[in-house]
Design an enzyme around this catalytic site. Structure first.
Site, mmCIF file in Angstrom:
data_model
loop_
_atom_site.group_PDB
_atom_site.id
_atom_site.type_symbol
_atom_site.label_atom_id
_atom_site.label_comp_id
_atom_site.label_asym_id
_atom_site.label_seq_id
_atom_site.Cartn_x
_atom_site.Cartn_y
_atom_site.Cartn_z
ATOM 1 N N ASP A 61 0.851 -1.185 0.000
ATOM 2 C CA ASP A 61 0.000 0.000 0.000
ATOM 3 C C ASP A 61 0.885 1.234 0.000
ATOM 4 O O ASP A 61 1.987 1.212 0.565
ATOM 5 C CB ASP A 61 -0.912 0.023 1.221
ATOM 6 C CG ASP A 61 -1.987 1.088 1.116
ATOM 7 O OD1 ASP A 61 -2.971 0.859 0.383
ATOM 8 O OD2 ASP A 61 -1.855 2.155 1.737
ATOM 9 N N GLN A 62 0.390 2.280 -0.631
ATOM 10 C CA GLN A 62 1.171 3.519 -0.702
ATOM 11 C C GLN A 62 0.329 4.704 -0.241
ATOM 12 O O GLN A 62 -0.823 4.854 -0.645
ATOM 13 C CB GLN A 62 1.660 3.770 -2.122
ATOM 14 C CG GLN A 62 2.617 4.953 -2.254
ATOM 15 C CD GLN A 62 3.101 5.148 -3.670
ATOM 16 O OE1 GLN A 62 2.397 5.697 -4.504
ATOM 17 N NE2 GLN A 62 4.313 4.677 -3.947
#
Length: 215
Positions: A85-86
């Protein structure tokens, strides 16, 4: 679980699963030339109240891996599940995927001439033990101070509305950037391959196994 890559051959190695619907992460993982499957994790990606960007990215990366692992059929055998995830942030505010041209232009206006941090969290879950190896790879990005017309032209050319921060460094978005600082060059695109290969090697996955001879 929905497969979007070639079937994994039965070679004794653990099945590798990318818990993501992102075409960017899939394309990055393909660089390693290893067989893998993909599955879309069904989780709520809303940040929790008071949660830091780093904590959000780490929590969601692990949650994606665990959601996909939990959906595997009984007796499926050992699998290594990759969750990632970013979260982009500046001035303490999280920057998500814009979704529309108007929101993307608003993001780029706010970030021009500024330094933005991208938290690219990665989690590798081993279904044989239930344990995860999780890390946050931080990339510092400094945006150029460009006029509205240039930002608008970029968005219409590339339409990066599914990217946190509205700028794709692997494409035309590189024009918007003045500097990138990171220990893992693919982290900004969405999947830190240096960190991932370290995790896979530590888990005993044969990344550079000799090729089998053809009959």
């Amino acid at each position: 679980m929905q497969d979007t890559a070639a079937p994994v051959p039965q070679t004794g190695r653990p099945v590798l699963i990318l818990a993501s619907s992102s075409r960017y992460r899939r394309e990055l993982l393909e660089r390693l030339r290893i067989p893998f499957e993909t599955a879309v994790p069904a989780i709520d990606e809303t940040p929790q109240p008071g949660e830091t960007p780093e904590a959000t990215a780490l929590r969601l990366a692990e949650a994606k891996a665990r959601a996909v692992a939990a959906a595997l059929p009984a007796g499926a055998g050992r699998a290594l599940v990759i969750g990632s995830d970013q979260v982009a942030t500046f001035d303490g505010h999280q920057i998500g995927k814009p979704g529309t041209h108007e929101r993307a232009l608003e993001q780029l206006r706010a970030m021009r001439g500024r330094e933005v941090l991208f938290h690219s969290a990665l989690s590798l879950l081993d279904t044989a033990t239930g344990q995860t190896d999780t890390v946050d790879v931080v990339t510092k990005v400094r945006f150029r101070d460009l006029p509205d017309a240039a930002l608008d032209a970029y968005l219409r050319a590339e339409q990066p509305y599914d990217c946190a921060g509205s700028a794709k460094s692997e494409g035309l978005g590189i024009v918007l950037l003045e500097a990138i600082e990171s220990d893992d060059p693919t982290a900004l695109i969405g999947l830190p391959l240096i960190a991932l290969t370290r995790m896979l090697l530590a888990a005993g996955y044969p990344l550079l196994a000799p090729q089998e001879a053809q009959p």
